[in-house]
Design a protein around this motif. Structure first.
Motif, PDB file in Angstrom:
ATOM      1  N   GLN A  61      11.272  22.728  36.275  1.00 47.39           N
ATOM      2  CA  GLN A  61      10.419  22.128  37.298  1.00 47.39           C
ATOM      3  C   GLN A  61      10.357  20.610  37.144  1.00 47.39           C
ATOM      4  O   GLN A  61      10.436  19.870  38.130  1.00 47.39           O
ATOM      5  N   ILE A  62      10.223  20.147  35.912  1.00 43.54           N
ATOM      6  CA  ILE A  62      10.146  18.701  35.669  1.00 43.54           C
ATOM      7  C   ILE A  62      11.420  18.017  36.150  1.00 43.54           C
ATOM      8  O   ILE A  62      11.362  17.007  36.874  1.00 43.54           O
ATOM      9  N   PHE A  63      12.575  18.530  35.789  1.00 39.04           N
ATOM     10  CA  PHE A  63      13.826  17.904  36.192  1.00 39.04           C
ATOM     11  C   PHE A  63      14.070  18.058  37.694  1.00 39.04           C
ATOM     12  O   PHE A  63      14.656  17.178  38.320  1.00 39.04           O
ATOM     13  N   THR A  93       3.103  15.484  32.627  1.00 34.84           N
ATOM     14  CA  THR A  93       3.527  16.885  32.603  1.00 34.84           C
ATOM     15  C   THR A  93       4.305  17.189  31.326  1.00 34.84           C
ATOM     16  O   THR A  93       4.081  18.218  30.683  1.00 34.84           O
ATOM     17  N   THR A  94       5.210  16.291  30.955  1.00 35.82           N
ATOM     18  CA  THR A  94       6.017  16.483  29.745  1.00 35.82           C
ATOM     19  C   THR A  94       5.132  16.480  28.498  1.00 35.82           C
ATOM     20  O   THR A  94       5.272  17.346  27.626  1.00 35.82           O
ATOM     21  N   VAL A  95       4.223  15.526  28.414  1.00 31.40           N
ATOM     22  CA  VAL A  95       3.326  15.440  27.248  1.00 31.40           C
ATOM     23  C   VAL A  95       2.459  16.691  27.161  1.00 31.40           C
ATOM     24  O   VAL A  95       2.299  17.273  26.072  1.00 31.40           O
ATOM     25  N   GLN A  97       3.136  19.644  28.283  1.00 30.93           N
ATOM     26  CA  GLN A  97       3.981  20.771  27.886  1.00 30.93           C
ATOM     27  C   GLN A  97       4.201  20.768  26.370  1.00 30.93           C
ATOM     28  O   GLN A  97       4.120  21.803  25.722  1.00 30.93           O
ATOM     29  N   ILE A  98       4.475  19.616  25.824  1.00 33.30           N
ATOM     30  CA  ILE A  98       4.672  19.508  24.368  1.00 33.30           C
ATOM     31  C   ILE A  98       3.389  19.894  23.639  1.00 33.30           C
ATOM     32  O   ILE A  98       3.428  20.660  22.665  1.00 33.30           O
ATOM     33  N   LEU A  99       2.257  19.394  24.105  1.00 33.70           N
ATOM     34  CA  LEU A  99       0.974  19.720  23.469  1.00 33.70           C
ATOM     35  C   LEU A  99       0.676  21.212  23.544  1.00 33.70           C
ATOM     36  O   LEU A  99       0.213  21.814  22.562  1.00 33.70           O
ATOM     37  N   ILE A 100       0.924  21.805  24.689  1.00 30.50           N
ATOM     38  CA  ILE A 100       0.652  23.233  24.861  1.00 30.50           C
ATOM     39  C   ILE A 100       1.491  24.058  23.895  1.00 30.50           C
ATOM     40  O   ILE A 100       0.971  24.921  23.190  1.00 30.50           O
TER      41      ILE A 100
END
Length: 166
Positions: A61-63, A93-95, A97-100
């Motif tokens: 989704q991000i890309f 969104t990327t940050v 995702q990494i945190l989750i």
């Protein structure tokens, strides 16, 4: 009246949907083998596979957000750094995702991924860029896709009314 979703958007949507559905189904049914998780406990292997699928989906989704910015253009990166809101959304969104995945696993019932699974997730997401580029060579019809799904009675009633007026 122009449709909200153009034929170009439909084409791009179908290309990405087919890719993402295929990838996610393959990993859902064969992920433990493909990701070489057989040596893990069955419960942990299942959680790792599901976390990988979730992570891969989010990165797809991000890309794909880059592709959706300019649905008609082949160079989706033109002017991307000038759009601060877009860059902020992608970064946040990327940050998140990494945190989750790395720190909120218990809350989301997922597990941490090792670096190789992270790389594979991101690489699968990156494939959406060349796929979208190639997809833009698929011609689209001029007639809006929605026109093919309108009920026949609506167009015949409109034709009758126009006939009375003319």
């Amino acid at each position: 009246m122009e449709p909200l979703v153009t034929n170009i958007m439909w084409r791009n949507l179908f290309v990405q949907a087919i890719y993402q559905i295929a990838i996610l189904l393959i990993f859902n049914f064969s992920g433990k083998k493909i990701l070489r998780l057989q040596n893990e406990s069955p419960d942990n292997a299942e959680k790792m596979k599901n976390t990988f699928i979730f992570n891969t989906f989010v990165f797809c989704q991000i890309f794909n957000e880059f592709n959706a910015r300019k649905p008609e253009e082949r160079n989706v990166f033109k002017g991307v750094t000038k759009n601060h809101l877009f860059m902020g959304i992608v970064c946040v969104t990327t940050v998140f995702q990494i945190l989750i995945v790395e720190f909120l696993g218990k809350f989301f019932k997922i597990v941490r991924l090792n670096w190789s699974l992270w790389l594979v997730s991101v690489a699968i997401g990156v494939v959406s860029w060349p796929l979208a580029y190639l997809g833009k060579f698929i011609p689209v019809p001029v007639r809006p896709l929605q026109a093919y799904f309108k009920p026949c009675w609506k167009s015949s009633r409109r034709d009758e009314e126009e006939g009375r007026q003319g």
